[in-house]
Design a protein around this motif. Sequence first.
Motif, PDB file in Angstrom:
ATOM      1  N   TYR A  64       0.862  -1.285   0.085  1.00 36.43           N
ATOM      2  CA  TYR A  64      -0.077   0.121  -0.117  1.00 36.43           C
ATOM      3  C   TYR A  64       0.771   1.182   0.033  1.00 36.43           C
ATOM      4  O   TYR A  64       0.731   2.369  -0.626  1.00 36.43           O
ATOM      5  N   LEU A  65       2.117   1.174   0.627  1.00 35.21           N
ATOM      6  CA  LEU A  65       3.034   2.321   1.007  1.00 35.21           C
ATOM      7  C   LEU A  65       3.637   2.457  -0.546  1.00 35.21           C
ATOM      8  O   LEU A  65       3.857   3.645  -1.014  1.00 35.21           O
ATOM      9  N   GLN A  66       4.018   1.385  -0.982  1.00 37.27           N
ATOM     10  CA  GLN A  66       4.649   1.623  -2.473  1.00 37.27           C
ATOM     11  C   GLN A  66       3.744   2.034  -3.560  1.00 37.27           C
ATOM     12  O   GLN A  66       4.329   2.848  -4.275  1.00 37.27           O
ATOM     13  N   THR A  67       2.330   1.611  -3.395  1.00 36.39           N
ATOM     14  CA  THR A  67       1.471   2.206  -4.283  1.00 36.39           C
ATOM     15  C   THR A  67       1.367   3.599  -4.223  1.00 36.39           C
ATOM     16  O   THR A  67       1.366   4.451  -5.130  1.00 36.39           O
ATOM     17  N   MET A  68       1.321   4.023  -2.867  1.00 34.88           N
ATOM     18  CA  MET A  68       0.964   5.635  -2.716  1.00 34.88           C
ATOM     19  C   MET A  68       2.305   6.231  -3.353  1.00 34.88           C
ATOM     20  O   MET A  68       2.204   7.385  -3.985  1.00 34.88           O
ATOM     21  N   LEU A  69       3.450   5.647  -3.035  1.00 33.17           N
ATOM     22  CA  LEU A  69       4.809   6.606  -3.475  1.00 33.17           C
ATOM     23  C   LEU A  69       4.806   6.470  -5.025  1.00 33.17           C
ATOM     24  O   LEU A  69       5.051   7.365  -5.755  1.00 33.17           O
ATOM     25  N   ALA A  70       4.560   5.322  -5.600  1.00 30.37           N
ATOM     26  CA  ALA A  70       4.228   5.099  -7.148  1.00 30.37           C
ATOM     27  C   ALA A  70       3.403   6.168  -7.730  1.00 30.37           C
ATOM     28  O   ALA A  70       3.815   6.743  -8.813  1.00 30.37           O
ATOM     29  N   ARG A  71       2.195   6.243  -7.231  1.00 32.10           N
ATOM     30  CA  ARG A  71       1.246   7.243  -7.840  1.00 32.10           C
ATOM     31  C   ARG A  71       1.605   8.427  -7.773  1.00 32.10           C
ATOM     32  O   ARG A  71       1.573   9.371  -8.874  1.00 32.10           O
ATOM     33  N   TRP A  72       2.184   9.171  -6.839  1.00 31.89           N
ATOM     34  CA  TRP A  72       2.777  10.350  -6.684  1.00 31.89           C
ATOM     35  C   TRP A  72       4.122  10.624  -7.648  1.00 31.89           C
ATOM     36  O   TRP A  72       4.023  11.682  -7.968  1.00 31.89           O
ATOM     37  N   ALA A  73       4.921   9.718  -7.389  1.00 26.80           N
ATOM     38  CA  ALA A  73       6.200  10.027  -8.534  1.00 26.80           C
ATOM     39  C   ALA A  73       5.958   9.651  -9.789  1.00 26.80           C
ATOM     40  O   ALA A  73       6.726  10.061 -10.680  1.00 26.80           O
ATOM     41  N   GLY A  74       4.764   9.020 -10.238  1.00 31.66           N
ATOM     42  CA  GLY A  74       4.533   9.021 -11.784  1.00 31.66           C
ATOM     43  C   GLY A  74       4.883   7.643 -12.281  1.00 31.66           C
ATOM     44  O   GLY A  74       4.997   7.338 -13.502  1.00 31.66           O
ATOM     45  N   GLY A  75       4.958   6.648 -11.499  1.00 30.61           N
ATOM     46  CA  GLY A  75       4.941   5.537 -11.927  1.00 30.61           C
ATOM     47  C   GLY A  75       5.840   4.365 -10.989  1.00 30.61           C
ATOM     48  O   GLY A  75       6.500   4.857 -10.081  1.00 30.61           O
ATOM     49  N   ARG A  76       5.514   2.999 -11.219  1.00 31.89           N
ATOM     50  CA  ARG A  76       6.049   1.974 -10.226  1.00 31.89           C
ATOM     51  C   ARG A  76       7.399   1.766 -10.617  1.00 31.89           C
ATOM     52  O   ARG A  76       8.205   1.222  -9.568  1.00 31.89           O
ATOM     53  N   ASP A  77       8.169   2.383 -11.665  1.00 37.31           N
ATOM     54  CA  ASP A  77       9.476   2.307 -11.845  1.00 37.31           C
ATOM     55  C   ASP A  77      10.092   3.323 -11.154  1.00 37.31           C
ATOM     56  O   ASP A  77      11.542   3.435 -11.309  1.00 37.31           O
ATOM     57  N   ARG A  78       9.767   4.431 -10.474  1.00 43.14           N
ATOM     58  CA  ARG A  78      10.259   5.469  -9.653  1.00 43.14           C
ATOM     59  C   ARG A  78      10.724   5.104  -8.241  1.00 43.14           C
ATOM     60  O   ARG A  78      11.392   5.950  -7.647  1.00 43.14           O
TER      61      ARG A  78
END
Lengths: 141, 147
Positions: A64-78
């Motif tokens: 859940y935390l990783q999803t939050m970060l990825a959405r904010w940063a612009g992608g799961r590769d971030r």
Amino acid sequence: MSTAADVGPGTTIPSLELVVDPEKMKVMTALLADPNPIHFDTRALAALGMDERPVNQGPLNMGYLQTMLARWAGGRDRLLSFRVRFQGNVLAGDRVRAQGQVVEVRETERGRVATCEISLEVVGGAVALSGTADVLLEETG
Amino acid sequence: MSDSGYEDRVGREFPGGEYTLAPWRVWLTADVLLDDPWDEVPHPVLAWMAGVAGSGMSWDDLFAWFDATAEDGPMFGEHHTTLHRPLEAGATYQVSGRVVSVVRKVGRRAGTMDVVGYELDLHLAGADGREHVARCYNSIVFPRRRA
């Protein structure tokens, strides 16, 4: 998110809230091949003297935390680095909130990177996870 | 702090193996997280899942190295993932791992416990050799009620 140039210490990451679904936990049990019944078997939980609501898997709480970060940063590769300490359980039916704040932004070989303090808390309850993460805001051209 | 008696496990290597991020696993993992299952980039939590599944060890195997079982109530302590490059759907990763630390602690309320740290590495075989994709560190807390 706002442009990467706007991000600095104190920037708040948009939080992510969701309700933990026991049916998803059953699928995760199969994906992890994790036989521990506390994640799916209410009768086993009762026999152990525990709350009869199944205990969410640690990887789901991290995710859940990783999803939050990825959405904010612009992608799961971030996502570059993710560090958390497990502090408490999340149970089926709990509403959880993933949240975070930027504490530092620096230039690296890969580009502009934000270090964030992050936590997952049960709404109306305790913190389940807390830690830090590095996310790539902007890649070096 | 005192010796746990398990310090000789530090450096012990896991058997290791391989793990493929099959598209169906990638899809379902995103779905259980209520994230977008159609995103082409696998969810980063799969780094840890791939490491554990490809380590060549079951949880019971790992617990047994420390004379513990699931009934002893081992708990996750800390986790750290470093991704050197994003994961790829369909890729097969070579997994290796090892025990990196064993520390005995005594808590006022929790009593005696052994905190075992281990790390798992994902490598991708390519034209340029083995590329290090990710490292996941995790610690497990073993309560030692009889110690």
